[in-house]
Scaffold this active site. Structure first.
Site, PDB file in Angstrom:
ATOM      1  N   HIS A 145       0.850  -1.188   0.000  1.00 54.77           N
ATOM      2  CA  HIS A 145       0.000   0.000   0.000  1.00 54.77           C
ATOM      3  C   HIS A 145       0.882   1.234   0.000  1.00 54.77           C
ATOM      4  O   HIS A 145       2.079   1.146   0.277  1.00 54.77           O
ATOM      5  CB  HIS A 145      -0.897   0.024   1.246  1.00 54.77           C
ATOM      6  CG  HIS A 145      -0.115   0.193   2.524  1.00 54.77           C
ATOM      7  ND1 HIS A 145       0.508  -0.860   3.163  1.00 54.77           N
ATOM      8  CD2 HIS A 145       0.183   1.284   3.265  1.00 54.77           C
ATOM      9  CE1 HIS A 145       1.132  -0.423   4.236  1.00 54.77           C
ATOM     10  NE2 HIS A 145       0.962   0.890   4.319  1.00 54.77           N
ATOM     11  N   ASP A 167       0.820   5.188   1.845  1.00 59.21           N
ATOM     12  CA  ASP A 167       0.129   5.854   2.946  1.00 59.21           C
ATOM     13  C   ASP A 167      -0.588   7.092   2.399  1.00 59.21           C
ATOM     14  O   ASP A 167      -0.082   7.769   1.506  1.00 59.21           O
ATOM     15  CB  ASP A 167       1.123   6.266   4.041  1.00 59.21           C
ATOM     16  CG  ASP A 167       1.717   5.053   4.765  1.00 59.21           C
ATOM     17  OD1 ASP A 167       1.158   3.944   4.649  1.00 59.21           O
ATOM     18  OD2 ASP A 167       2.748   5.226   5.447  1.00 59.21           O
ATOM     19  N   HIS A 225       4.771   0.181  -0.143  1.00 64.76           N
ATOM     20  CA  HIS A 225       5.520  -0.610   0.849  1.00 64.76           C
ATOM     21  C   HIS A 225       4.631  -1.680   1.467  1.00 64.76           C
ATOM     22  O   HIS A 225       3.404  -1.630   1.326  1.00 64.76           O
ATOM     23  CB  HIS A 225       6.129   0.308   1.923  1.00 64.76           C
ATOM     24  CG  HIS A 225       5.125   1.151   2.649  1.00 64.76           C
ATOM     25  ND1 HIS A 225       4.547   2.279   2.091  1.00 64.76           N
ATOM     26  CD2 HIS A 225       4.565   1.047   3.878  1.00 64.76           C
ATOM     27  CE1 HIS A 225       3.700   2.819   2.944  1.00 64.76           C
ATOM     28  NE2 HIS A 225       3.683   2.078   4.052  1.00 64.76           N
ATOM     29  N   ARG A 266       7.522  -9.057  15.435  1.00 62.27           N
ATOM     30  CA  ARG A 266       7.954  -7.717  15.024  1.00 62.27           C
ATOM     31  C   ARG A 266       6.915  -6.689  15.452  1.00 62.27           C
ATOM     32  O   ARG A 266       5.716  -6.952  15.392  1.00 62.27           O
ATOM     33  CB  ARG A 266       8.110  -7.718  13.497  1.00 62.27           C
ATOM     34  CG  ARG A 266       8.486  -6.404  12.914  1.00 62.27           C
ATOM     35  CD  ARG A 266       9.028  -6.535  11.485  1.00 62.27           C
ATOM     36  NE  ARG A 266       9.401  -5.214  11.063  1.00 62.27           N
ATOM     37  CZ  ARG A 266       8.560  -4.360  10.480  1.00 62.27           C
ATOM     38  NH1 ARG A 266       7.333  -4.719  10.186  1.00 62.27           N
ATOM     39  NH2 ARG A 266       8.966  -3.140  10.168  1.00 62.27           N
TER      40      ARG A 266
HETATM   41  C1  J5X Z   1      -4.837   8.318   8.870  1.00 55.27           C
HETATM   42  C2  J5X Z   1      -4.987   7.108   8.362  1.00 55.27           C
HETATM   43  C3  J5X Z   1      -4.065   6.485   7.389  1.00 55.27           C
HETATM   44  C4  J5X Z   1      -4.499   5.028   7.367  1.00 55.27           C
HETATM   45  C5  J5X Z   1      -5.992   5.170   7.512  1.00 55.27           C
HETATM   46  C6  J5X Z   1      -6.085   6.142   8.689  1.00 55.27           C
HETATM   47  C7  J5X Z   1      -5.729   5.385   9.989  1.00 55.27           C
HETATM   48  C8  J5X Z   1      -4.854   4.170   9.777  1.00 55.27           C
HETATM   49  C9  J5X Z   1      -3.875   4.283   8.599  1.00 55.27           C
HETATM   50  C10 J5X Z   1      -3.447   2.927   8.056  1.00 55.27           C
HETATM   51  C11 J5X Z   1      -2.269   2.267   8.791  1.00 55.27           C
HETATM   52  C12 J5X Z   1      -1.938   0.906   8.121  1.00 55.27           C
HETATM   53  C13 J5X Z   1      -1.875   1.009   6.597  1.00 55.27           C
HETATM   54  C14 J5X Z   1      -3.074   1.801   6.060  1.00 55.27           C
HETATM   55  C15 J5X Z   1      -3.103   1.769   4.536  1.00 55.27           C
HETATM   56  C16 J5X Z   1      -4.328   1.277   6.736  1.00 55.27           C
HETATM   57  O1  J5X Z   1      -5.021   0.349   6.345  1.00 55.27           O
HETATM   58  O2  J5X Z   1      -4.540   1.982   7.903  1.00 55.27           O
HETATM   59  C17 J5X Z   1      -3.037   3.206   6.627  1.00 55.27           C
HETATM   60  C18 J5X Z   1      -4.105   4.208   6.148  1.00 55.27           C
HETATM   61  C19 J5X Z   1      -3.617   5.048   4.974  1.00 55.27           C
HETATM   62  O3  J5X Z   1      -2.511   5.566   4.988  1.00 55.27           O
HETATM   63  O4  J5X Z   1      -4.382   5.149   4.025  1.00 55.27           O
HETATM   64  O1  AKG Z   2       5.187  -2.385   9.952  1.00 54.42           O
HETATM   65  C1  AKG Z   2       5.719  -1.776   9.028  1.00 54.42           C
HETATM   66  O2  AKG Z   2       6.920  -1.790   8.816  1.00 54.42           O
HETATM   67  C2  AKG Z   2       4.864  -0.986   8.062  1.00 54.42           C
HETATM   68  C3  AKG Z   2       3.663  -0.364   8.713  1.00 54.42           C
HETATM   69  C4  AKG Z   2       2.906   0.495   7.759  1.00 54.42           C
HETATM   70  O3  AKG Z   2       3.194   0.553   6.598  1.00 54.42           O
HETATM   71  C5  AKG Z   2       1.783   1.322   8.249  1.00 54.42           C
HETATM   72  O4  AKG Z   2       1.401   1.198   9.432  1.00 54.42           O
HETATM   73  O5  AKG Z   2       1.262   2.113   7.434  1.00 54.42           O
HETATM   74 FE   FE2 Z   3       2.190   2.194   5.548  1.00 57.52          FE
END
Ligand code: J5X
Ligand code: AKG
Ligand code: FE2
Length: 359
Positions: A233, A235, A290, A300
């Site tokens: 994905h 961010d 990533h 981890r």
């Molecule tokens: C502020 C954010 C950014 C979110 C949504 C919301 C809260 C959690 C974040 C994440 C964290 C894990 C990867 C991701 C892809 C997910 O599934 O939740 C992220 C997403 C994004 O970066 O789009």
């Molecule tokens: O655990 C990791 O190294 C990646 C986590 C991540 O990509 C995220 O929380 O958006």
């Molecule tokens: Fe991420």
């Protein structure tokens, strides 16, 4: 009142796959629902042919006089870098790692008391992007925005709460300062100054930014090569700052190199360019794809600080970075709008706000 992150998914429920969390510790074989093949993710085994020389994201010393240019160059070629001498106290990094470890060590029934709801933002659960994949990810997460007190109350007795809330608050404050410094260093390298971005220059950092913390746990896995910790994905942020424990797992994607593992470097932090910074830079900075892989012997932990603008701020390409004869690559978008687009269209979200110019 601008929407706070807490409200982003209110009225926009996300139907996550039913939460069948296995007892990660008791399995000696990977269940089928956790076994990933290239059908589940086309980039699963992506590798260049012929194989590329091994290369890694740069490790940048923030005290180096040329740090701004090094960061700018890393944002353009990788969309990611690591930083040393970042100024965040090491005890604080240890503190947030300890908190994360003790949270995920709680029994599942206790963690589920703080489960994230379909329309909620914070709490315990599977990754939000899970709904876009047929297979489950070998991980569990906890999202925090604003004060964690309400959620933490469901997890821990009174005597831990103040200490844990202080750690989160202090961590967010330090990350906020660092993120803003990194943003200006990288923009400086493009010749962009505070005068070029009105919303950011008119206010101090804490007024225009908001953030979330995503705690991630990737338990030990019996068959790591066939499992996925967190699927590929980008961010949806301006910048993300990631602390990982001393266990490898994070990988970043480069078209010419395939998946590149980011080795844990003690006391350093990983920085990712997110989609909003890609938009702001008119595509010059790469929002990096990533993912996280898992491991057979070590569990981890990672802590992601997800940083973006308050929800009334419209992000659009900095005019200075749009060529005089060209037009901006993207139309303007707020973080709330973008998070909602991403929640429904996932990896297509960026192309949906791209300006398609008729040739
Ligand atoms: C502020 C954010 C950014 C979110 C949504 C919301 C809260 C959690 C974040 C994440 C964290 C894990 C990867 C991701 C892809 C997910 O599934 O939740 C992220 C997403 C994004 O970066 O789009
Ligand atoms: O655990 C990791 O190294 C990646 C986590 C991540 O990509 C995220 O929380 O958006
Ligand atoms: Fe991420």
């Amino acid at each position: 009142m601008p929407t706070m992150l807490t409200d982003v998914f209110r009225g926009h429920p996300i139907h996550l796959p039913h939460f069948h969390q296995p007892d990660f510790t008791s399995l000696s074989e990977l269940p089928d629902s956790y076994t990933w093949t290239p059908k589940d993710d086309p980039l699963l085994d992506a590798a260049p042919s012929p194989p590329a020389a091994s290369e890694n994201i740069p490790l940048i010393d923030l005290n180096h006089p040329d740090a701004a240019n090094q960061i700018g160059s890393a944002c353009r070629t990788w969309g990611a870098f690591q930083i040393a001498n970042h100024g965040v106290p090491l005890e604080l990094l240890q503190g947030i790692e300890f908190l994360t470890g003790s949270l995920f060590q709680l029994p599942v029934h206790r963690k589920l008391k703080a489960a994230r709801s379909e329309t909620g933002f914070s709490g315990y659960g599977v990754a939000r992007i899970s709904s876009f994949f047929n297979k489950q990810m070998w991980s569990e997460g906890f999202t925090i925005t604003g004060s964690p007190l309400n959620d933490f109350r469901k997890l821990w007795p009174q005597h831990h709460l103040n200490n844990y809330c202080d750690i989160v608050e202090e961590y967010e404050e330090q990350m906020q300062k660092l993120a803003s410094k990194l943003m200006w260093l990288s923009l400086t390298s493009l010749g962009v100054s505070e005068e070029d971005i009105k919303w950011a220059s008119a206010n101090s950092d804490s007024d225009w930014a908001q953030s979330a913390l995503q705690l991630n746990h990737y338990p030990v896995c019996p068959e790591p090569d066939r499992a996925m910790g967190l699927a590929a994905h980008t961010d949806s942020t301006l910048l993300t700052i990631l602390h990982q424990n001393n266990t490898a797992g994070l990988q970043v994607f480069r078209d010419d190199l395939g998946w590149v593992t980011v080795p844990p470097v003690p006391d350093s932090l990983v920085v990712n360019v997110g989609d909003l910074f890609h938009i702001l830079s008119n595509g010059l900075f790469k929002s990096v794809l990533h993912r996280a892989r898992v491991n057979q012997t070590r569990s981890r932990l990672s802590v992601a600080f997800l940083w973006g603008p308050q929800s009334d701020i419209k992000i659009s390409p900095v005019p200075k970075l749009v060529s005089p004869v060209g037009s901006p690559l993207y139309r303007s978008v707020t973080w709330t709008e973008y998070l909602r687009t991403k929640a429904t269209h996932f990896n297509e979200a960026l192309s949906m706000i791209r300006n398609h110019i008729d040739e």
